[in-house]
Design a protein around this motif. Structure first.
Motif, mmCIF file in Angstrom:
data_model
loop_
_atom_site.group_PDB
_atom_site.id
_atom_site.type_symbol
_atom_site.label_atom_id
_atom_site.label_comp_id
_atom_site.label_asym_id
_atom_site.label_seq_id
_atom_site.Cartn_x
_atom_site.Cartn_y
_atom_site.Cartn_z
ATOM 1 N N GLY A 1 0.549 -1.082 0.085
ATOM 2 C CA GLY A 1 0.026 0.025 0.182
ATOM 3 C C GLY A 1 0.723 1.208 -0.091
ATOM 4 N N ASP A 2 1.967 1.184 0.723
ATOM 5 C CA ASP A 2 2.883 2.447 0.777
ATOM 6 C C ASP A 2 3.264 2.453 -0.543
ATOM 7 O OD1 ASP A 2 2.278 2.506 3.452
ATOM 8 O OD2 ASP A 2 4.152 1.672 4.118
ATOM 9 N N THR A 3 3.715 1.479 -1.196
ATOM 10 C CA THR A 3 4.483 1.678 -2.657
ATOM 11 C C THR A 3 3.512 2.194 -3.517
ATOM 12 O OG1 THR A 3 5.702 -0.237 -2.432
ATOM 13 C CG2 THR A 3 5.551 0.455 -4.612
ATOM 14 N N VAL A 4 2.351 1.978 -3.451
ATOM 15 C CA VAL A 4 1.129 2.302 -4.510
ATOM 16 C C VAL A 4 1.006 3.914 -3.850
ATOM 17 C CG1 VAL A 4 -1.413 2.417 -4.725
ATOM 18 C CG2 VAL A 4 -0.148 0.242 -4.534
ATOM 19 N N LEU A 5 0.896 4.203 -2.775
ATOM 20 C CA LEU A 5 0.721 5.740 -2.199
ATOM 21 C C LEU A 5 1.874 6.477 -3.149
ATOM 22 C CD1 LEU A 5 -0.563 5.451 1.339
ATOM 23 C CD2 LEU A 5 -1.966 6.088 -0.949
ATOM 24 N N ALA A 6 2.986 6.100 -2.910
ATOM 25 C CA ALA A 6 4.183 6.792 -3.493
ATOM 26 C C ALA A 6 4.051 7.040 -4.980
ATOM 27 C CB ALA A 6 5.394 6.150 -3.104
ATOM 28 N N GLN A 7 3.553 5.920 -5.689
ATOM 29 C CA GLN A 7 3.569 6.012 -7.130
ATOM 30 C C GLN A 7 2.331 6.970 -7.660
ATOM 31 O OE1 GLN A 7 4.674 2.901 -9.673
ATOM 32 N NE2 GLN A 7 5.830 1.863 -8.176
ATOM 33 N N ILE A 8 1.399 6.770 -6.831
ATOM 34 C CA ILE A 8 0.104 7.654 -7.260
ATOM 35 C C ILE A 8 0.770 9.340 -6.671
ATOM 36 C CG2 ILE A 8 -2.266 8.425 -6.119
ATOM 37 C CD1 ILE A 8 -2.231 5.841 -7.792
ATOM 38 N N ALA A 9 1.160 9.406 -6.039
ATOM 39 C CA ALA A 9 1.714 10.956 -5.709
ATOM 40 C C ALA A 9 2.516 11.448 -6.654
ATOM 41 C CB ALA A 9 2.509 11.020 -4.266
ATOM 42 N N ASP A 10 3.425 10.565 -7.473
ATOM 43 C CA ASP A 10 4.178 10.956 -8.447
ATOM 44 C C ASP A 10 3.383 11.095 -9.666
ATOM 45 O OD1 ASP A 10 6.627 10.528 -6.962
ATOM 46 O OD2 ASP A 10 6.969 8.398 -7.923
ATOM 47 N N ARG A 11 2.226 10.615 -9.952
ATOM 48 C CA ARG A 11 1.387 10.654 -10.935
ATOM 49 C C ARG A 11 0.645 11.880 -10.748
ATOM 50 N NH1 ARG A 11 0.100 6.761 -15.120
ATOM 51 N NH2 ARG A 11 2.195 5.721 -15.353
ATOM 52 N N SER B 1 -4.790 9.358 -15.533
ATOM 53 C CA SER B 1 -3.215 8.947 -15.335
ATOM 54 C C SER B 1 -3.288 7.834 -14.310
ATOM 55 C CB SER B 1 -2.466 10.263 -14.954
ATOM 56 O OG SER B 1 -1.323 10.013 -14.552
ATOM 57 N N ILE B 2 -4.166 7.873 -13.247
ATOM 58 C CA ILE B 2 -4.310 7.155 -12.409
ATOM 59 C C ILE B 2 -4.824 5.769 -12.782
ATOM 60 C CG2 ILE B 2 -5.053 6.325 -10.039
ATOM 61 C CD1 ILE B 2 -4.755 9.232 -9.107
ATOM 62 N N GLY B 3 -5.763 5.793 -13.549
ATOM 63 C CA GLY B 3 -6.301 4.679 -13.967
ATOM 64 C C GLY B 3 -5.582 3.834 -14.914
ATOM 65 N N ARG B 4 -4.320 4.544 -15.673
ATOM 66 C CA ARG B 4 -3.340 3.688 -16.468
ATOM 67 C C ARG B 4 -2.479 3.052 -15.651
ATOM 68 N NH1 ARG B 4 -4.422 8.573 -19.644
ATOM 69 N NH2 ARG B 4 -2.427 9.388 -18.821
ATOM 70 N N LEU B 5 -2.159 3.516 -14.560
ATOM 71 C CA LEU B 5 -1.253 3.031 -13.668
ATOM 72 C C LEU B 5 -1.310 1.611 -13.145
ATOM 73 C CD1 LEU B 5 1.653 3.685 -12.349
ATOM 74 C CD2 LEU B 5 0.229 4.659 -10.312
ATOM 75 N N GLU B 6 -0.347 0.975 -13.382
ATOM 76 C CA GLU B 6 -0.197 -0.428 -12.451
ATOM 77 C C GLU B 6 1.007 -0.536 -11.675
ATOM 78 O OE1 GLU B 6 -0.765 -4.197 -15.015
ATOM 79 O OE2 GLU B 6 -2.582 -3.230 -16.194
ATOM 80 N N VAL B 7 0.811 -0.901 -10.414
ATOM 81 C CA VAL B 7 1.742 -0.919 -9.414
ATOM 82 C C VAL B 7 2.209 -2.114 -9.198
ATOM 83 C CG1 VAL B 7 2.544 0.116 -7.303
ATOM 84 C CG2 VAL B 7 0.950 1.317 -8.528
ATOM 85 N N ALA B 8 3.706 -2.532 -9.507
ATOM 86 C CA ALA B 8 4.203 -3.930 -8.846
ATOM 87 C C ALA B 8 4.139 -4.072 -7.517
ATOM 88 C CB ALA B 8 5.370 -4.212 -9.455
ATOM 89 N N VAL B 9 3.624 -5.187 -6.782
ATOM 90 C CA VAL B 9 3.451 -5.443 -5.292
ATOM 91 C C VAL B 9 4.024 -6.422 -5.010
ATOM 92 C CG1 VAL B 9 1.296 -3.980 -5.373
ATOM 93 C CG2 VAL B 9 1.229 -6.423 -5.426
ATOM 94 N N GLY B 10 4.801 -7.100 -5.636
ATOM 95 C CA GLY B 10 5.730 -8.208 -5.541
ATOM 96 C C GLY B 10 5.252 -9.549 -6.071
ATOM 97 N N GLN B 11 6.213 -10.444 -6.010
ATOM 98 C CA GLN B 11 5.964 -11.919 -6.724
ATOM 99 C C GLN B 11 5.309 -11.826 -7.818
ATOM 100 O OE1 GLN B 11 3.722 -13.739 -3.433
ATOM 101 N NE2 GLN B 11 5.560 -13.857 -2.045
ATOM 102 N N GLY B 12 5.663 -10.862 -8.878
ATOM 103 C CA GLY B 12 4.886 -10.923 -10.095
ATOM 104 C C GLY B 12 3.743 -10.114 -10.133
ATOM 105 N N ARG B 13 3.027 -9.977 -9.108
ATOM 106 C CA ARG B 13 1.811 -9.342 -8.889
ATOM 107 C C ARG B 13 1.675 -7.811 -9.304
ATOM 108 N NH1 ARG B 13 -0.655 -11.925 -3.677
ATOM 109 N NH2 ARG B 13 1.532 -10.897 -3.020
ATOM 110 N N SER B 14 0.803 -7.244 -9.662
ATOM 111 C CA SER B 14 0.597 -5.934 -9.580
ATOM 112 C C SER B 14 -0.979 -5.378 -9.453
ATOM 113 C CB SER B 14 0.845 -5.279 -11.192
ATOM 114 O OG SER B 14 0.058 -5.827 -12.139
#
Length: 712
Positions: free
Chosen positions: A395-405, A446-459
């Motif tokens: 979740g923290d990784t997602v929030l950081a990338q959302i902030a960048d978008r 921009s957020i709708g197009r974003l896929e965030v990797a969350v480990g173990q090959g999942r996004s």
């Protein structure tokens, strides 16, 4: 990290240390007895061989301390151990001369090389052990020690040694004088480090420092006896025995309590000028002494003066560089503290407190300049599923990338802040509502197009809901109440959430009729969503409703028409429930019978709205949404103004949503391709005024892509 333990309490508490102190004191007493015996029965063997015992013990204990300690303390004890070993080698050579050649060593011998080498290693050992961190401070400590040693040594030579010399100084005199110089260097180095480094010393360092202090005094006395040509007394050896005992006790203390490296403590007063004062006094004394002799300044005096001057100059340059570095570090630390005070540590955007402060400042500025001010509040849809399904680090990784978008979608002058857990805020000075809605839509896409990797090959792919509020324009919120502006944006965000998520809602804009019209039958809304899901993975009726409201607002329709177009757009396709699923999802061309079944769905929608929903006001709109402007549509062939304006609006938005969707019976078109189709149907399939209004919204970026369900 604990503070260093004072020496006396440490000795009292540690049994092994008490035994070591007792043995050391006993040995010194025994050595004094041996000296007395040697005076009564002269024999070098009585003193010289026992003299080596504490030095051998100190060497062994020093290597043991180097083995037991770690970090910078270990490095220091390695140097101390080698230094003590060199001292021992020098003493062994001295004894060798005494017993093999039956005479003492020559005035300058190999033993002197090892003696002086031991001092050379002792100085850096002290710096490593108790010197301040950083190369500059180590160098400055060496300069302080050198200035103090040279200054004190020069004064000592002029006052005590030189007047006693009946002849010109010999090499032996210089070598003999080097001992107290090194002794003074080590002692004064301890003082210089204490003055400049401000360190709290561990117990072992205090013992080592005391040992070198005794050695310095002993070496000075030894140099004086040589100058007086009185080298018969063995009593001077007591000083070096004390040194060996103290160094051994220091090693025992380091082994028994491997304390942490020395720590800085607060300095009460600045005494770092002491080396400079002593150096200046030494230089003045040299010049005065030479002038009193009545002759010119000698070469030796000039060399010492130049050395003092160079040392002082180098030391001041190091101080300036050190203080410049400290000032730079302080400024950087202050900037970092300021940044941390206004920044969210996880995402790197501003925090809520800074956002609220800037909101008030920008509201006052906009009021003075008579310019608009817009606020966007954004909340991630169903973000809890990310934390629950993948863990909070994901979740923290997602929030950081959302902030960048978000930052990438706004101007550099705009303020982006983390407003809550998964909620962000944007402050847009000088931006009116129309542009703010456009920016919000860009962020949503921009957020709708974003896929965030969350480990173990999942996004994970998320959507967002956004609320927009504007102040300072006609009909907008007052700039006198900036907090109210945020409340309006928050209300718009709530409406975006309540009406299906993944959308932008402005404070003054109507939204999905599920929220705007409480009389809309919830069962028919469910039916519309079920039909959309059967045909495509993309949204359809929600997008048609949303876009139809935007077009109707742009056309200037009244409130009643707005409510009808939004509600009818949401339910216009419910009649397809009467069409076979095989027809709705058929990829091949339809047969004539299948086309006949499909073309009945507008009338079926009108019937369901009237009979089941009790909304005949929406029935006429739903029945006409497939009529063409030129009269060639279905089911009744209405043309022009015969078609309700709400149906003409839905005709355009319905066609646009169908062209962008992934449907089995038609390929997905790009935005440019869909625009060409709308332009081609202008005046035939579509009302030209409606088509123009819709395409203007597309150009402005307010008609976004179709949403998909959030998926991992």
């Amino acid at each position: 990290m604990s503070d260093a333990v004072p020496l006396l309490p440490f000795v009292r508490r540690d049994r092994a240390m008490r035994w070591a102190v007792g043995i050391g004191a006993g040995w010194l007493a025994a050595f004094v007895v041996l000296l007395v015996i040697a005076q009564i029965h002269p024999s070098t063997a009585i003193v010289d061989l026992p003299y080596l015992v504490p030095i051998v013990v100190a060497v062994g204990l020093s290597f043991a301390a180097a083995w037991k300690t770690s970090g910078r303390t270990r490095i220091a004890w390695v140097l101390f151990a080698v230094s003590n070993l060199l001292w021992l080698i020098g003493e062994v050579i001295w004894v060798f001369y005494t017993y093999v050649f039956q005479r003492g060593p020559p005035a300058v011998s190999v033993a002197d090389f090892f003696y002086l080498s031991s001092y050379v290693l002792a100085v850096p050992a002290i710096l490593v052990a108790i010197g301040s961190s950083g190369h500059l401070r180590h160098i400055r400590g060496l300069l302080d020690a050198g200035l103090l040693a040279l200054g004190v040594g020069t004064i000592g030579w002029q006052v005590a040694i030189a007047p006693s010399l009946p002849h010109a100084p010999r090499l032996a005199d210089a070598v003999a004088f080097a001992y107290p110089l090194f002794g003074v260097a080590t002692v004064t180095l301890l003082a210089a480090v204490g003055l400049a480094g401000r360190h709290r010393l561990p117990a072992w360092a205090g013992l080592v420092g005391a040992g070198f202090a005794v050695a310095g005094v002993t070496d000075a006395v030894y140099a004086y006896t040589i100058a007086k040509q009185n080298i018969d007394s063995n009593w001077i050896n007591i000083g070096w025995q004390v040194e060996a005992v103290l160094l051994g006790l220091g090693a025992v203390a380091a082994i028994r309590r491997p304390e942490p490296e020395t720590r800085q403590r607060d300095r009460v007063r600045d005494l770092t000028a002491v080396p400079l004062v002593i150096a200046a006094m030494s230089a003045a004394g040299l010049i005065l002494a030479d002038r009193l002799d009545g002759g010119p300044i000698t070469g030796g005096t000039l060399a010492i003066l130049l050395a003092l001057f160079a040392g002082v100059l180098a030391r001041q340059l190091l101080i300036i560089r050190d203080r410049t570095r400290l000032a730079t570090q302080l400024r950087a630390a202050l900037r970092e503290q300021e940044r941390l005070a206004i920044t969210d540590g996880l995402t790197g955007v501003y925090n809520r407190r800074f956002f609220q402060e800037m909101l008030r400042i920008e509201a006052e500025r906009a009021d003075r300049a008579d310019s608009p001010l817009s606020v966007i509040l954004l909340d991630l849809d169903e973000f809890k599923k990310v934390n629950d399904g993948y863990g909070h680090p994901a979740g923290d990784t997602v929030l950081a990338q959302i902030a960048d978008r978000i930052r990438g979608s706004v101007r550099a002058a705009d303020i982006v802040a983390r407003y809550g857990g998964e909620e962000f805020g944007c402050l847009l000075p000088g931006v009116d509502e129309e542009v703010a809605i456009e920016i919000a839509e860009q962020i949503r896409q921009s957020i709708g197009r974003l896929e965030v990797a969350v480990g173990q090959g999942r996004s994970v792919k998320l959507t967002s809901s956004l609320g927009v509020a504007t102040a300072g324009t006609r009909g907008g919120h007052s700039l006198d109440d900036p907090d109210g502006l945020v409340n309006e944006a928050d209300s718009a965000l709530y409406r975006a959430k309540a009406t299906g998520r993944n959308r932008v809602v402005a404070a003054g804009m109507l939204v999905d009729p599920v929220y705007a019209d409480p009389d809309l039958p919830i069962g028919l809304v469910w039916l519309a969503d079920r039909i959309d899901a059967q045909i495509s993975v993309h949204e359809h009726s929600t997008a048609v409703s949303r876009w139809s409201l935007l077009v109707a607002e742009r056309l200037g329709l009244d409130m009643a028409a707005l409510r009808r177009v939004g509600a009818a757009g949401r339910l216009h396709d419910i009649g397809k429930v009467m069409v076979a699923d095989s027809v709705l999802r058929k990829a091949l061309p339809l047969t004539a019978r299948e086309w006949e079944d499909l073309r009945r769905h507008p009338d079926e929608s009108a019937r369901l709205l009237t009979e089941l929903g009790g909304r005949p006001d929406l029935a006429a709109v739903a029945a006409a949404h497939h009529e063409w402007f030129d009269g060639t549509g279905y089911p009744r062939g209405l043309a022009g103004a015969q078609i309700p304006i709400e149906a003409r609006v839905i005709a355009v938005t319905d066609a646009w949503a169908a062209m962008l969707a992934d449907r089995p019976f038609a390929p997905t078109l790009t935005v440019d391709e869909a625009r060409v189709e709308i332009e081609r149907g202008r005046g035939t399939q579509f009302d030209p005024a409606v088509a123009d209004a819709f395409l203007a919204l597309v150009t402005a970026g307010m008609i976004g892509a179709l949403a998909e369900p959030a998926r991992a």
